[in-house]
Scaffold this active site. Structure first.
Site, PDB file in Angstrom:
ATOM      1  N   THR A 194       0.816  -1.217   0.000  1.00 38.70           N
ATOM      2  CA  THR A 194       0.000   0.000   0.000  1.00 38.70           C
ATOM      3  C   THR A 194       0.846   1.262   0.000  1.00 38.70           C
ATOM      4  OG1 THR A 194      -1.800   1.172   1.106  1.00 38.70           O
ATOM      5  CG2 THR A 194      -0.273   0.004   2.525  1.00 38.70           C
ATOM      6  N   ARG A 195       0.271   2.333  -0.570  1.00 40.60           N
ATOM      7  CA  ARG A 195       0.897   3.654  -0.511  1.00 40.60           C
ATOM      8  C   ARG A 195      -0.083   4.668   0.067  1.00 40.60           C
ATOM      9  NH1 ARG A 195      -1.589   5.092  -5.736  1.00 40.60           N
ATOM     10  NH2 ARG A 195      -1.504   7.288  -5.166  1.00 40.60           N
ATOM     11  N   HIS A 199      -7.802   2.373   5.608  1.00 42.06           N
ATOM     12  CA  HIS A 199      -9.141   2.656   6.110  1.00 42.06           C
ATOM     13  C   HIS A 199      -9.858   1.322   6.305  1.00 42.06           C
ATOM     14  CE1 HIS A 199      -8.223   6.800   5.445  1.00 42.06           C
ATOM     15  NE2 HIS A 199      -8.000   6.597   4.159  1.00 42.06           N
ATOM     16  N   HIS A 202      -9.756  -1.328   3.532  1.00 43.78           N
ATOM     17  CA  HIS A 202      -8.485  -2.054   3.401  1.00 43.78           C
ATOM     18  C   HIS A 202      -8.373  -3.125   4.473  1.00 43.78           C
ATOM     19  CE1 HIS A 202      -7.550   2.095   1.886  1.00 43.78           C
ATOM     20  NE2 HIS A 202      -7.276   1.360   0.836  1.00 43.78           N
ATOM     21  N   GLY A 287      -5.403  -5.684  -5.885  1.00 45.92           N
ATOM     22  CA  GLY A 287      -6.778  -5.171  -5.873  1.00 45.92           C
ATOM     23  C   GLY A 287      -7.097  -4.445  -7.153  1.00 45.92           C
ATOM     24  N   ARG A 288      -8.029  -3.520  -7.039  1.00 42.64           N
ATOM     25  CA  ARG A 288      -8.444  -2.726  -8.202  1.00 42.64           C
ATOM     26  C   ARG A 288      -7.379  -1.685  -8.496  1.00 42.64           C
ATOM     27  NH1 ARG A 288     -10.818   2.012  -9.036  1.00 42.64           N
ATOM     28  NH2 ARG A 288     -12.321   2.149 -10.741  1.00 42.64           N
ATOM     29  N   HIS A 290      -4.172  -1.607  -9.313  1.00 40.00           N
ATOM     30  CA  HIS A 290      -2.929  -1.736  -8.557  1.00 40.00           C
ATOM     31  C   HIS A 290      -1.852  -0.801  -9.132  1.00 40.00           C
ATOM     32  CE1 HIS A 290      -0.295  -4.199  -5.901  1.00 40.00           C
ATOM     33  NE2 HIS A 290       0.636  -3.726  -6.714  1.00 40.00           N
ATOM     34  N   ALA A 291      -1.225  -0.014  -8.257  1.00 39.20           N
ATOM     35  CA  ALA A 291      -0.164   0.925  -8.671  1.00 39.20           C
ATOM     36  C   ALA A 291      -0.574   1.775  -9.868  1.00 39.20           C
ATOM     37  CB  ALA A 291       1.144   0.176  -8.968  1.00 39.20           C
ATOM     38  N   ALA A 474       9.427  32.240 -16.115  1.00 35.17           N
ATOM     39  CA  ALA A 474       9.249  30.780 -16.107  1.00 35.17           C
ATOM     40  C   ALA A 474       8.738  30.272 -17.454  1.00 35.17           C
ATOM     41  CB  ALA A 474       8.336  30.363 -14.972  1.00 35.17           C
TER      42      ALA A 474
HETATM   43  S1  PPS Z   1      13.257  33.351 -16.016  1.00 34.89           S
HETATM   44  O1  PPS Z   1      13.230  32.998 -17.451  1.00 34.89           O
HETATM   45  O2  PPS Z   1      11.987  33.047 -15.383  1.00 34.89           O
HETATM   46  O3  PPS Z   1      14.402  32.779 -15.313  1.00 34.89           O
HETATM   47  O4  PPS Z   1      13.393  34.953 -15.985  1.00 34.89           O
HETATM   48  P1  PPS Z   1      13.255  35.909 -14.697  1.00 34.89           P
HETATM   49  O5  PPS Z   1      14.041  35.418 -13.578  1.00 34.89           O
HETATM   50  O6  PPS Z   1      11.790  36.147 -14.444  1.00 34.89           O
HETATM   51  O7  PPS Z   1      13.919  37.240 -15.170  1.00 34.89           O
HETATM   52  C1  PPS Z   1      13.304  38.017 -16.104  1.00 34.89           C
HETATM   53  C2  PPS Z   1      13.699  39.475 -15.928  1.00 34.89           C
HETATM   54  O8  PPS Z   1      15.035  39.653 -16.380  1.00 34.89           O
HETATM   55  C3  PPS Z   1      15.109  40.664 -17.389  1.00 34.89           C
HETATM   56  N1  PPS Z   1      15.802  40.082 -18.547  1.00 34.89           N
HETATM   57  C4  PPS Z   1      15.332  39.135 -19.405  1.00 34.89           C
HETATM   58  N2  PPS Z   1      14.117  38.531 -19.538  1.00 34.89           N
HETATM   59  C5  PPS Z   1      13.968  37.616 -20.521  1.00 34.89           C
HETATM   60  N3  PPS Z   1      14.941  37.264 -21.381  1.00 34.89           N
HETATM   61  C6  PPS Z   1      16.165  37.834 -21.298  1.00 34.89           C
HETATM   62  N4  PPS Z   1      17.132  37.478 -22.139  1.00 34.89           N
HETATM   63  C7  PPS Z   1      16.396  38.811 -20.275  1.00 34.89           C
HETATM   64  N5  PPS Z   1      17.468  39.560 -19.914  1.00 34.89           N
HETATM   65  C8  PPS Z   1      17.086  40.302 -18.858  1.00 34.89           C
HETATM   66  C9  PPS Z   1      13.715  41.162 -17.622  1.00 34.89           C
HETATM   67  O9  PPS Z   1      13.696  42.460 -17.084  1.00 34.89           O
HETATM   68  C10 PPS Z   1      12.793  40.289 -16.796  1.00 34.89           C
HETATM   69  O10 PPS Z   1      12.006  41.033 -15.895  1.00 34.89           O
HETATM   70  P2  PPS Z   1      10.421  41.027 -15.846  1.00 34.89           P
HETATM   71  O11 PPS Z   1      10.082  41.354 -14.427  1.00 34.89           O
HETATM   72  O12 PPS Z   1       9.902  39.680 -16.248  1.00 34.89           O
HETATM   73  O13 PPS Z   1      10.027  42.099 -16.789  1.00 34.89           O
END
Ligand code: PPS
Length: 568
Positions: A194-195, A199, A202, A287-288, A290-291, A474
């Site tokens: 089990t993971r 209850h 079980h 069981g039903r 599994h994993a 990101a």
């Molecule tokens: S990441 O991709 O999520 O790691 O970027 P982040 O840490 O949010 O940094 C983005 C800010 O750095 C400035 N900046 C750049 N952004 C995008 N591409 C390049 N090459 C780059 N060089 C510098 C930019 O001002 C971003 O700021 P924000 O607040 O997003 O405007």
């Protein structure tokens, strides 16, 4: 049924004296720092849990396991146990070389003679072993986004067991369990894998299984790695301990298994059977589902609910362990007892609470009925999972530079601080790059590192009951997903896509960066000369082009209320 063979299984450890000597010699070797999953695998390799494996799979064994569920010599083995490493590390290794395998504190656990080095076809591995190359499957996601690009194979020489500081008395090697069964005269033992917390359903299932197999019962929960989002093993073991005295002591025991599960359904069931056989068991409950790994990216189940039982049945003789199969157990109100769903008396009222429904009730502090679980178990779960409005959480803004992330994040922070109750931390892109990531640039590798750092801090804040607001670009979906997994171990992750178009960001050009990027003076600029994966399923998508900042922040607040994270 023959009496079980309780003679010891072969281990890969050298004697205590040899280990002391080998440890000194190994200190000179090139060493690989094992990942948490590799530590789990190594422990079971060394203690015989993965018998007959003698080390991490060679390329020929790997190919054969992937294609045929068998080692190259034909022995049944359904799961590739591989040592994945980075390309950089692999380049420095010669075939025939011995390497030291260290835990995360640098302790040398084993050495390995590298006989094979290859770059696997991960898409094939995913399709054959897990049934689909779909990253909605946790092990496929791990394969593509966590595991290294190169595999090393070769025999392992065990020096010492990984050290565990928790629940020491409840951990047993295969040979320790075999010795226990010998001592107790247990000739037939049915294992329950089990993971999840146990209850009443079980408990009923395990009682019935023991009766059916005329066997003693081993409750054998996995405490290594399970599905992301599961109840942590500390809480689960406290739950198991609370339930254990409801079993007759003379018939039942519990032992913890430091396995890293792959959630591979049918193949995993066969693997679990082989592992339990090594631990001296004669029967195994399947069981039903599994994993089961949950739903695929189309929202369908990866495997049928009874596929695991079918595959196990096919290989049962070869595994050398008998399956005790069960249908899903449900509570029949009129009879005040549990029945397999296929045996429910006609016209009876069936009660059931799914895992999702249980999590909802815990999250919202709602009642969990006595017919479903034991008060002690519910109390433990509530201790770990207070209602959502008292848990920490992370709001993760993502979008182009200049999309308005920081401004909205600041407004949100102030609104949350006005409400009070939980500490709020803002991890803005620019702030993080000044304080946490000042040495990093904007290559994929550096961006990933930056986001993983933010994710780490956010998950710590979430774990400790605070609110983390993150606002980096990101740009990569896989990294955002990894952060989600880090955070969701401890609380909610609310992804907010600030969906301002690149044209609008460039038009605003608050910092003058777009102009520089167009002129080629800033390289790898997101949206201009670098990619951005648009979030497919964010919790919230904000249109900033026709809406003011205050309203955007308010939309986030409404979302948080709707998710039960703040009281309305
Ligand atoms: S990441 O991709 O999520 O790691 O970027 P982040 O840490 O949010 O940094 C983005 C800010 O750095 C400035 N900046 C750049 N952004 C995008 N591409 C390049 N090459 C780059 N060089 C510098 C930019 O001002 C971003 O700021 P924000 O607040 O997003 O405007």
């Amino acid at each position: 049924m023959q009496s079980p063979n309780l003679a010891p299984v072969p281990e890969l450890y050298v004697s205590y004296e040899s280990a002391q000597k080998l440890k000194l010699e190994a200190a000179e070797l090139t060493s690989w720092d094992l990942t948490p999953r590799q530590i789990c695998d190594l422990e079971l390799l060394m203690n015989g849990g993965f018998n007959p494996l003698k080390g991490f799979l060679s390329e020929a064994d790997y190919d054969s396991v992937v294609e045929k569920m068998r080692l190259a010599d034909g022995t049944l083995w359904p799961m590739p146990i591989t040592l994945d490493v980075s390309e950089k590390f692999a380049e420095g290794i010669e075939i025939g070389q011995d390497i030291a395998l260290r835990d995360q504190e640098g302790v040398i656990l084993a050495t390995m003679t590298v006989t094979d080095r290859w770059s696997p076809d991960k898409a094939r591995e995913a399709a054959k072993v897990f049934g689909a190359d779909d990253v909605a499957h946790p092990a496929v996601n791990y394969l593509h986004n966590t595991a290294g690009k190169v595999y090393l194979g070769g025999p392992v020489t065990g020096i010492q067991q990984p050290v565990h500081y928790d629940f020491k008395a409840r951990r047993d090697t295969p040979n320790e369990l075999r010795a226990l069964f010998r001592k107790l005269g247990w000739r037939r033992v049915v294992a329950f894998q089990t993971r999840n917390p146990l209850h009443r359903a079980h408990q009923e299932l395990t009682f019935r299984a023991a009766r059916e197999a005329q066997a003693n019962l081993l409750i054998h929960p996995v405490v290594g790695m399970t599905k992301p989002g599961d109840v942590d093993h500390f809480t689960r073991v406290r739950c198991y301990e609370a339930v254990l005295d409801k079993y007759p002591a003379a018939t039942t025991t519990m032992s913890l298994l430091n396995l890293a599960m792959r959630m591979a359904g049918p193949r995993e069931a066969v693997w679990h059977g082989l592992i339990r056989k090594n631990h001296g068991c004669t029967h195994f409950i399947v069981g039903r589902d599994h994993a089961g790994p949950g739903k695929n990216s189309q929202g369908e189940d990866f495997y049928g609910p009874y596929d695991a039982q079918e595959l196990f049945k096919q290989y049962q003789d070869e595994i050398g362990l008998e399956m005790v199969d069960f249908k899903h157990m449900v509570y029949v109100q009129e009879k005040a007892q549990y029945y397999p769903v296929s045996e429910v008396p006609e016209g009876a009222t069936v009660l059931d609470i799914s895992g999702t429904e249980l999590r909802r009730r815990l999250a919202e502090g709602l009642e969990i009925p006595e017919w479903f679980s034991f008060p002690e178990v519910v109390a433990e779960l509530r201790r770990t999972r207070p209602p959502r409005s008292q848990q920490g959480f992370t709001v993760f803004f993502t979008g182009f530079s200049g999309s308005g992330k920081s401004t909205i994040a600041n407004a949100l922070m102030v609104k949350l601080m006005e409400m009070g109750g939980r500490p709020v931390t803002l991890l803005d892109g620019d702030i993080v790059r000044k304080n946490l990531s000042s040495e990093l640039g904007f290559s994929k590798e550096h961006r990933d590192l930056n986001i993983r750092r933010i994710g780490y801090v956010a998950s710590e804040i979430t774990k400790n009951g605070g609110i983390a607001i993150c606002a980096p670009i990101a740009p990569y979906a896989s990294t955002r997903r990894a952060v989600r997994e880090d955070v969701e171990q401890y609380g909610a992750f609310v992804e907010v896509h600030v969906a301002t178009s690149i044209e609008e960001c460039e038009r605003r050009d608050r910092k003058g960066l777009y102009k520089l990027a167009r002129e080629g003076k800033i390289k790898e600029f997101t949206g201009i000369s670098d990619p951005y994966d648009v979030p497919e399923n964010p919790e919230l998508r904000l249109d900033t082009e026709n809406v003011d900042v205050d309203n955007c922040a308010h939309q986030v607040i409404l979302k948080l209320e709707q998710m039960g994270l703040i009281a309305g």
